[in-house]
Scaffold this active site. Structure first.
Site, mmCIF file in Angstrom:
data_model
loop_
_atom_site.group_PDB
_atom_site.id
_atom_site.type_symbol
_atom_site.label_atom_id
_atom_site.label_comp_id
_atom_site.label_asym_id
_atom_site.label_seq_id
_atom_site.Cartn_x
_atom_site.Cartn_y
_atom_site.Cartn_z
ATOM 1 C CG HIS A 11 -0.123 -0.066 2.518
ATOM 2 N ND1 HIS A 11 0.447 1.049 3.065
ATOM 3 C CD2 HIS A 11 0.221 -1.100 3.305
ATOM 4 C CE1 HIS A 11 1.085 0.698 4.162
ATOM 5 N NE2 HIS A 11 0.977 -0.603 4.327
ATOM 6 N NE ARG A 62 -1.282 -0.539 6.888
ATOM 7 C CZ ARG A 62 -1.747 -1.195 7.950
ATOM 8 N NH1 ARG A 62 -2.993 -1.018 8.357
ATOM 9 N NH2 ARG A 62 -0.986 -2.064 8.599
ATOM 10 C CD GLU A 89 2.654 -5.436 7.950
ATOM 11 O OE1 GLU A 89 2.816 -6.636 7.608
ATOM 12 O OE2 GLU A 89 3.433 -4.536 7.586
ATOM 13 C CG HIS A 184 -0.347 -4.906 4.842
ATOM 14 N ND1 HIS A 184 -0.867 -3.736 5.325
ATOM 15 C CD2 HIS A 184 -1.412 -5.633 4.396
ATOM 16 C CE1 HIS A 184 -2.187 -3.742 5.197
ATOM 17 N NE2 HIS A 184 -2.545 -4.900 4.641
HETATM 18 C C1 DG2 Z 1 4.283 -1.442 8.833
HETATM 19 C C2 DG2 Z 1 5.596 -2.157 8.667
HETATM 20 O O1 DG2 Z 1 3.343 -2.126 8.071
HETATM 21 O O2 DG2 Z 1 6.491 -1.734 9.577
HETATM 22 O O3 DG2 Z 1 3.022 -2.372 10.638
HETATM 23 O O4 DG2 Z 1 4.211 -0.575 11.064
HETATM 24 O O5 DG2 Z 1 3.294 -2.184 5.525
HETATM 25 O O6 DG2 Z 1 1.193 -2.082 6.799
HETATM 26 O O7 DG2 Z 1 2.734 -0.092 6.738
HETATM 27 P P1 DG2 Z 1 2.607 -1.594 6.741
HETATM 28 C C3 DG2 Z 1 3.804 -1.465 10.297
HETATM 29 P P2 DG2 Z 1 8.003 -2.274 9.684
HETATM 30 O O8 DG2 Z 1 7.986 -3.749 9.966
HETATM 31 O O9 DG2 Z 1 8.717 -1.953 8.360
HETATM 32 O O10 DG2 Z 1 8.591 -1.483 10.824
#
Ligand code: DG2
Length: 251
Positions: A11, A62, A89, A184
């Protein structure tokens, strides 16, 4: 000619990516920059003549909005869509809602990197019913209680994502469709690890930028023709990957 065409799209920038907060299963929206990235992602698909026939997303806003904005830009907003929590995610446990730079300062680089990038060390679990928990979210009501995560390491994501790869995505590839997966940073790292056969140690160094389509041609065994795939805008991808890597460090 490789038989299968797969496009992975993280996203666009979210409100919490911009604030440098751990997000995980918290359902934050795209910010304006993220919306633009999503549109640009769709334009890149159109320019490359890589038009998706079907799209798979997570259950999170997202990724859902990124897919929709990208597909509209490519004039493919009408294709069938499938969604699964298995593309969500990584659940970031008790880190959800916490500032990445503050967490780094509080716990030190080693612990921070273990939580963020080690293959098998999950953050502490998030208690049900607390502010950033999804324990009462109706969209997850059909997940069997024993599968509902309260924290996850990347290994856990591989385990819950792969059934969807085999049962949801591979059947679409087998029919010759060009498949778009909008998801994600960490759910896509899990898929890339599987596709490219990356080791548990090496996956720590792999980061995925927001909003830039990553194109994989897969052979008959679903192995990438070009290891690592190809970003449709390689220069922008390289710069954005560096930024993701250094995220804890910026204030
Ligand atoms: C990010 C990835 O997920 O963070 O969950 O903070 O891709 O949904 O924005 P996304 C989060 P990092 O593992 O790179 O810190």
């Amino acid at each position: 000619d490789a038989p299968y065409k797969l496009i992975l799209l993280r996203h666009g920038e979210s409100e919490w990516n911009a604030k440098n907060l751990f997000t995980g299963w918290v359902d934050v929206n795209l910010n304006e920059k993220g919306e633009k990235e999503a549109v640009r992602g769709g334009e890149l698909l159109k320019d490359a003549d890589l038009l998706p026939d079907v799209v798979h997303t997570s259950l999170q806003k997202r990724a859902i909005r990124t897919a929709q904005l990208a597909l509209e830009a490519a004039d493919r907003h009408w294709i069938p869509v499938h969604r699964s929590w298995r593309l969500n995610e990584r659940h970031y446990g008790a880190l959800q809602g916490k500032d990445k730079a503050q967490t780094l300062a509080e716990f030190g680089e080693e612990q921070f990197m273990l939580w963020r990038r080690s293959y098998d060390t999950p953050p502490p679990p998030l208690e049900d019913g607390t502010e950033f928990s999804q324990s009462d979210d109706p969209r997850y009501a059909s997940i069997p209680p024993e599968l509902r995560p309260r924290t996850e390491c990347l290994k856990d994501v591989v385990v819950r994502m792969l059934p969807y790869w085999y049962d949801g995505i591979v059947p679409d590839l087998l029919t010759g469709r060009t498949v778009l997966v909008a998801a994600h940073g960490n759910s896509l790292r899990a898929l890339v690890k599987h596709l490219d056969g990356i080791s548990d140690a090496d996956i720590a160094g792999l980061n995925i930028p927001t909003g830039i389509p990553l194109y994989y041609e897969l052979d008959a065994e679903f192995k990438p023709v070009t290891p690592g795939g190809k970003y449709l805008d390689p220069e922008a991808a390289a710069a954005a990957i560096e930024a993701v890597k250094n995220q804890g460090k910026k204030k």
